[in-house]
Each structure stands twice: as structure tokens, then as C-alpha cells.
Motif scaffolding. Structure first.
Motif, PDB file in Angstrom:
ATOM      1  N   LEU A 230       1.807  -6.115  15.668  1.00 19.08           N
ATOM      2  CA  LEU A 230       2.786  -4.971  15.294  1.00 19.08           C
ATOM      3  C   LEU A 230       3.374  -5.516  13.972  1.00 19.08           C
ATOM      4  O   LEU A 230       3.337  -4.327  13.129  1.00 19.08           O
ATOM      5  CB  LEU A 230       3.859  -5.106  16.552  1.00 19.08           C
ATOM      6  CG  LEU A 230       5.190  -4.202  16.021  1.00 19.08           C
ATOM      7  CD1 LEU A 230       4.644  -2.639  15.974  1.00 19.08           C
ATOM      8  CD2 LEU A 230       6.064  -4.376  17.122  1.00 19.08           C
ATOM      9  N   PHE A 231       3.746  -6.605  13.768  1.00 23.43           N
ATOM     10  CA  PHE A 231       4.422  -7.091  12.516  1.00 23.43           C
ATOM     11  C   PHE A 231       3.245  -6.880  11.379  1.00 23.43           C
ATOM     12  O   PHE A 231       3.766  -6.301  10.300  1.00 23.43           O
ATOM     13  CB  PHE A 231       4.624  -8.534  12.346  1.00 23.43           C
ATOM     14  CG  PHE A 231       5.830  -9.173  13.339  1.00 23.43           C
ATOM     15  CD1 PHE A 231       6.631  -8.118  13.816  1.00 23.43           C
ATOM     16  CD2 PHE A 231       6.027 -10.272  13.690  1.00 23.43           C
ATOM     17  CE1 PHE A 231       7.701  -8.449  14.711  1.00 23.43           C
ATOM     18  CE2 PHE A 231       7.246 -10.809  14.462  1.00 23.43           C
ATOM     19  CZ  PHE A 231       7.842  -9.639  14.804  1.00 23.43           C
ATOM     20  N   LEU A 232       2.018  -6.882  11.407  1.00 25.06           N
ATOM     21  CA  LEU A 232       0.927  -6.933  10.333  1.00 25.06           C
ATOM     22  C   LEU A 232       0.929  -5.433  10.194  1.00 25.06           C
ATOM     23  O   LEU A 232       0.843  -4.834   9.016  1.00 25.06           O
ATOM     24  CB  LEU A 232      -0.395  -7.485  10.629  1.00 25.06           C
ATOM     25  CG  LEU A 232      -0.128  -8.971  11.011  1.00 25.06           C
ATOM     26  CD1 LEU A 232      -1.764  -9.413  11.647  1.00 25.06           C
ATOM     27  CD2 LEU A 232      -0.070  -9.398   9.712  1.00 25.06           C
ATOM     28  N   LEU A 233       1.101  -4.752  11.185  1.00 25.19           N
ATOM     29  CA  LEU A 233       0.695  -3.088  10.827  1.00 25.19           C
ATOM     30  C   LEU A 233       1.825  -2.537  10.440  1.00 25.19           C
ATOM     31  O   LEU A 233       1.630  -1.830   9.247  1.00 25.19           O
ATOM     32  CB  LEU A 233       0.412  -2.250  12.206  1.00 25.19           C
ATOM     33  CG  LEU A 233      -1.036  -2.788  13.053  1.00 25.19           C
ATOM     34  CD1 LEU A 233      -0.908  -2.263  14.408  1.00 25.19           C
ATOM     35  CD2 LEU A 233      -2.027  -1.970  12.157  1.00 25.19           C
ATOM     36  N   GLN A 234       2.995  -2.883  10.697  1.00 29.02           N
ATOM     37  CA  GLN A 234       4.176  -2.462   9.897  1.00 29.02           C
ATOM     38  C   GLN A 234       4.243  -2.652   8.532  1.00 29.02           C
ATOM     39  O   GLN A 234       4.787  -1.798   7.812  1.00 29.02           O
ATOM     40  CB  GLN A 234       5.444  -2.981  10.674  1.00 29.02           C
ATOM     41  CG  GLN A 234       5.863  -2.317  12.312  1.00 29.02           C
ATOM     42  CD  GLN A 234       6.076  -1.055  12.214  1.00 29.02           C
ATOM     43  OE1 GLN A 234       5.623  -0.017  11.452  1.00 29.02           O
ATOM     44  NE2 GLN A 234       7.029  -0.523  12.999  1.00 29.02           N
ATOM     45  N   ARG A 235       4.107  -4.152   8.331  1.00 27.38           N
ATOM     46  CA  ARG A 235       4.138  -4.784   6.872  1.00 27.38           C
ATOM     47  C   ARG A 235       3.005  -4.033   6.131  1.00 27.38           C
ATOM     48  O   ARG A 235       3.145  -4.219   4.908  1.00 27.38           O
ATOM     49  CB  ARG A 235       4.151  -6.256   7.094  1.00 27.38           C
ATOM     50  CG  ARG A 235       4.481  -6.967   5.829  1.00 27.38           C
ATOM     51  CD  ARG A 235       5.954  -6.718   5.379  1.00 27.38           C
ATOM     52  NE  ARG A 235       6.284  -7.838   4.381  1.00 27.38           N
ATOM     53  CZ  ARG A 235       7.245  -7.571   3.704  1.00 27.38           C
ATOM     54  NH1 ARG A 235       8.283  -6.503   3.998  1.00 27.38           N
ATOM     55  NH2 ARG A 235       7.609  -8.329   2.798  1.00 27.38           N
ATOM     56  N   SER A 236       1.886  -3.828   6.579  1.00 22.84           N
ATOM     57  CA  SER A 236       0.740  -3.193   5.721  1.00 22.84           C
ATOM     58  C   SER A 236       1.290  -2.147   5.020  1.00 22.84           C
ATOM     59  O   SER A 236       0.808  -1.718   3.930  1.00 22.84           O
ATOM     60  CB  SER A 236      -0.225  -2.772   6.552  1.00 22.84           C
ATOM     61  OG  SER A 236      -0.003  -1.625   7.392  1.00 22.84           O
ATOM     62  N   ARG A 237       2.407  -1.324   5.565  1.00 24.39           N
ATOM     63  CA  ARG A 237       2.693  -0.372   4.593  1.00 24.39           C
ATOM     64  C   ARG A 237       3.886  -0.515   3.675  1.00 24.39           C
ATOM     65  O   ARG A 237       4.351   0.520   2.922  1.00 24.39           O
ATOM     66  CB  ARG A 237       3.113   0.976   5.548  1.00 24.39           C
ATOM     67  CG  ARG A 237       2.357   1.407   6.731  1.00 24.39           C
ATOM     68  CD  ARG A 237       2.818   2.828   7.401  1.00 24.39           C
ATOM     69  NE  ARG A 237       4.010   2.525   8.210  1.00 24.39           N
ATOM     70  CZ  ARG A 237       3.968   2.325   9.535  1.00 24.39           C
ATOM     71  NH1 ARG A 237       2.791   2.350   9.927  1.00 24.39           N
ATOM     72  NH2 ARG A 237       4.984   2.549   9.992  1.00 24.39           N
TER      73      ARG A 237
END
Length: 453
Positions: A230-237
Motif C-alpha cells: 500500500l505504501f509503495l503504491l501510494q508513494r508511486s504517485r
């Protein structure tokens, strides 16, 4: 000794500091002593490494210096001989400090900092200070208090750990299942502190680092892996969230080409591994009407990660699988209903089943009164109302949301949405006027639609 760039100390300190503190806390039982000795080791490195060169094993060097400081302090204080012997017995090794006992020390420290006997804010601050090594002054700025106030909070938290005899250990059996969600919620709040519009970005990075560490230390816990995804996906943007002037951009205006595809790929691999993992017999599954879409439901973080994955893999907002997202939010609301979950659920249903369906979900969420005057509730209503074509009402709702927004950045973003809705309303009015004029012209000229047939 070897010569290395000056940045070596910073990188080594970030990794070594929590290990040193964790090990010394376990051995001495003295939180303040452990932190002081770790800090003194860093100071010694700053003084000696530029002159003597960086040691071959910087982490081991720092551990040795900190241990010796602890021995000297305990000896001067004439404390219990057993503790002194335990500290002195810490091996002076040149091997990297990655032994299992040290890893266990860090895991114990995470669970100690996140003990439910401490207030949630104290848990977050103590985690940042002790495990991440964030300076007290930086914590004070993030929590909008003075440095002296933050110092007192940290001192009270550590004193409570001592007075309440909170055990320095990882719980086992059923207790682990009871405590782990509290640890994960601290990491989630830490990430949110850094990812919010006016948050401290470094906190989001620290949350990712801690999630990676926790996953390494607890590889069998699915929700730990899901939280990292979840963190990685949110931070990807992150790079696409603001325009050239620094203002927030909604999802439909973000340049998806600058999203971090490497982070997205890592997160998707984590979720794929969870999908293929063995599940308990009572694990529930959420199925699409046609039976082709199966979303494994093991906990709230995995659900949120799968929602984020839908956004990350979609070519556009219009091309997003909103029906799947709506089903995920339905399940998330069932197991962890919060105002934010309900608002996002309303948005998802609005995209998946039409704005009227979204407004119906929103009305249900508002029934209890918790969302009265909430800026996100007003903004959600504004968005759905605009999709129904009532742009004047949408603009007014966006302005109401801006008036109660929590940060200046959010306020400006909401006012921009209000201006867009007002412009849409003006365009609609102009189109209506043009259509009326054309109809009047046809009437006067005798060229009505019926006659045209």
C-alpha cells in the motif's frame, strides 16, 4: 581504516543508530542511557572519521564505542554488577551488525514503542525518535509543538514504559495477533503524516523503511506485506501530485507517465504473492458477479492495497475498474468502517454505478452526524453533484469545503475545483442561451423541427 565520502556517516548512522539503541536497551534496561551512548558514538565518529578515515566496519565501530560509553557510565554509577557484566560481554566484532539477536532487538523495540498503554501520538513520536532517529526538533515541527514540549512527551512515554514495566519483547501466540494491528496502525499514521498535503515527506519514507524492516522480521504476516505494498503504491504517485506551481492535482489531472513504475511493480509482486499464499479455511473471498474477479480478503491493508493497485494499473480515471474498487470498499466498510472509508466508498459507487448511487451511499454515511461539516464530505458531495450536471450547486459545495479545510494547500485545491465548476456552469448557460437563440430564430423563420420532417 579506509577513506570514504562524508556522507558515509549519515548513511551508516541511519542504519546503525536504532540497532545500537535497541541492543543497549535490552542489555541495560535504561532507555535514556542507550540513546545517550548511541548519540555519543555518532559524535565521536564525526570527530574522528575525517581525521583517521572511515573504519572498515562502521556499524561495528559505532556499536563498540557506544558499548564502551555504557560500560563507563554504569561503572561510574556503581550499578548492579550483573548489568555491567552483561554490557561488557557485548562482543567487539568486526562483522556487520546483522545477527539475528540484533534483528530481534529491533523488533522488540518496535513493539515496545507501539505498546497500547501509550497514547497513539506518543507511540508515533517515540517510534520516529527511537527507531528512525528523527531529531526531537523535527518531531516538534511536525506535531506543531515546541521542542521542549516534545522532549517532555518523549520523556513521559519512556517513563511510563519503565513505571508500567512494559516488557521489552515481541508478544507470542494470541497476544501477537492482538498487538500487531496497533503496530501497523502506527506505521500507517506515520506514512499519512508524511503523505498528506502539508506533511513531512521524510516521514513517509521512514514508514516505508520500517514496513520493509517489519516484513523482513515477520515474513509470515500477510498484513505486514500488504501495508508495504500500500505504501509503495501510494508513494508511486508522489511526483505527479502537484503542478509546476506546487498546487495539488486531482487524480484525473495527474501525468501518469511520471508515476514510479518500479515501486508499482514491486507492490504488485507482493500482492501476487499474497494471492497465491495459503489462506485459513475461513478466509472470505469477494467475487464479481461473473465469478472471474477474485479478491482475497485477509485484512484492511490488503484491501486498501488492492484498491490502490486498481488505480496504479489503470490507463486513466475512466479506464479504472471502479466496480471492483466499489466492491473492495464495501468489504472494507464491513470490517473497518471509518468516515474516510465511507467517503471513498461513495466516490467509488458514484463512478461504478452513477452519481445518484454515490450520493445515496454518502447520505447513509452522513446519517450518524459524524460527517457534518467535514471538508471531505462536502467535497465528495460537490464532485457527485457536479457529475449530475448541477455545476452551480457543486461550486457552492466546493467553496463550503474550502472554508473548513484543514490546510492551506487543500483549501486552494478546493477553491480551484469550485472555479472549475463555476466555469462549467457558465459554459452550460452559454450553450443553453445559444440553443434558445437558435430555436427562436427557427420559430421566427418558420423552420420548425416538425416542418423539417
Amino acid at each position: 581504516m579506509t577513506t570514504r565520502p562524508a556522507t558515509t556517516l549519515e548513511s551508516v548512522a541511519a542504519e546503525a543508530y536504532p540497532r545500537i539503541v535497541a541492543t543497549l536497551i535490552r542489555v541495560t534496561g535504561d532507555w535514556t542511557l542507550a540513546e545517550d551512548c548511541a548519540q555519543e558514538a555518532m559524535v565521536s565518529a564525526v570527530q574522528r572519521w575525517p581525521r583517521d578515515g572511515v573504519p572498515g566496519n562502521p556499524g561495528g565501530w559505532l556499536m563498540t564505542v557506544a558499548r564502551n560509553r555504557a560500560i563507563d557510565t554504569l561503572r561510574r554509577a556503581s550499578v548492579e554488577r550483573r548489568k555491567l557484566e552483561e554490557v561488557a560481554a557485548l562482543a567487539e566484532t568486526t562483522d556487520p551488525v546483522i545477527e539475528e539477536d540484533v534483528l530481534d532487538d529491533r523488533l522488540r523495540l518496535i513493539f515496545t514503542c507501539c505498546h497500547p498503554a501509550l497514547a497513539l501520538e506518543a507511540r508515533v513520536a517515540l517510534t520516529l525518535r527511537t527507531i528512525c532517529g528523527v531529531p526531537t526538533a523535527d518531531l516538534a515541527r511536525a506535531f506543531l509543538v515546541t521542542e521542549s514540549t516534545m522532549t517532555r512527551r518523549l520523556t513521559r512515554a519512556k517513563s511510563k514504559i519503565t513505571a508500567a514495566r512494559i516488557p521489552y519483547r515481541v508478544p507470542r501466540g494470541p497476544a501477537l495477533g492482538e498487538r500487531l494491528p496497533g503496530v501497523l496502525s502506527v506505521l500507517y499514521l506515520l506514512f499519512t503524516q508524511g503523505y498528506n498535503a502539508d506533511g513531512e515527506p521524510a516521514f513517509a519514507e521512514e514508514a516505508i523503511r520500517l514496513a520493509r524492516l517489519l516484513r523482513r522480521l515477520m515474513p509470515g504476516q500477510d498484513e505486514v506485506a500488504a501495508l508495504l505494498a500500500l505504501f509503495l503504491l501510494q508513494r508511486s504517485r508522489h511526483a505527479a501530485r502537484r503542478d509546476a506551481g506546487g498546487e495539488l492535482l486531482p487524480l484525473d489531472r495527474q501525468d501518469r507517465s511520471v508515476w514510479d513504475r518500479e515501486a508499482i511493480a514491486e507492490a504488485l509482486a507482493i500482492l501476487a504473492a499474497l494471492e497465491g499464499a495459503d489462506r485459513p479455511e475461513d478466509s472470505r473471498r469477494l467475487n464479481a458477479p461473473d465469478g472471474r474477479d477474485r479478491v482475497a480478503v485477509c485484512g484492511p491493508y490488503e484491501l486498501q492495497a488492492r484498491i490502490a493497485a486498481c488505480h496504479a494499473t489503470a490507463p486513466s480515471v475512466a479506464g479504472t475498474d471502479w466496480a471492483r474498487i466499489a466492491r473492495c470498499y464495501d468489504e472494507l466498510a464491513r470490517i473497518r468502517s471509518t468516515p474516510v472509508v465511507e467517503l471513498n466508498r461513495a466516490v467509488a459507487h458514484g463512478y461504478a454505478h452513477g452519481p445518484r448511487a454515490g450520493l445515496a451511499v454518502l447520505a447513509g454515511a452522513r446519517a450518524g452526524g459524524e460527517l457534518d461539516g467535514h471538508p471531505l464530505a462536502l467535497a465528495t458531495e460537490a464532485d457527485l453533484t457536479g457529475k449530475l450536471g448541477d455545476h452551480d450547486r457543486a461550486a457552492d459545495l466546493f467553496r463550503q469545503a474550502a472554508a473548513v479545510a484543514h490546510t492551506d494547500t487543500e483549501r486552494r485545491a478546493l477553491l480551484a475545483r469550485a472555479a472549475d465548476s463555476a466555469a462549467d456552469s457558465a459554459a452550460d448557460s452559454a450553450a443553453d442561451s445559444a440553443a434558445d437563440s437558435a430555436a427562436e430564430g427557427r420559430r421566427r423563420g418558420g423552420g420548425g423541427a416538425a416542418e423539417g420532417r
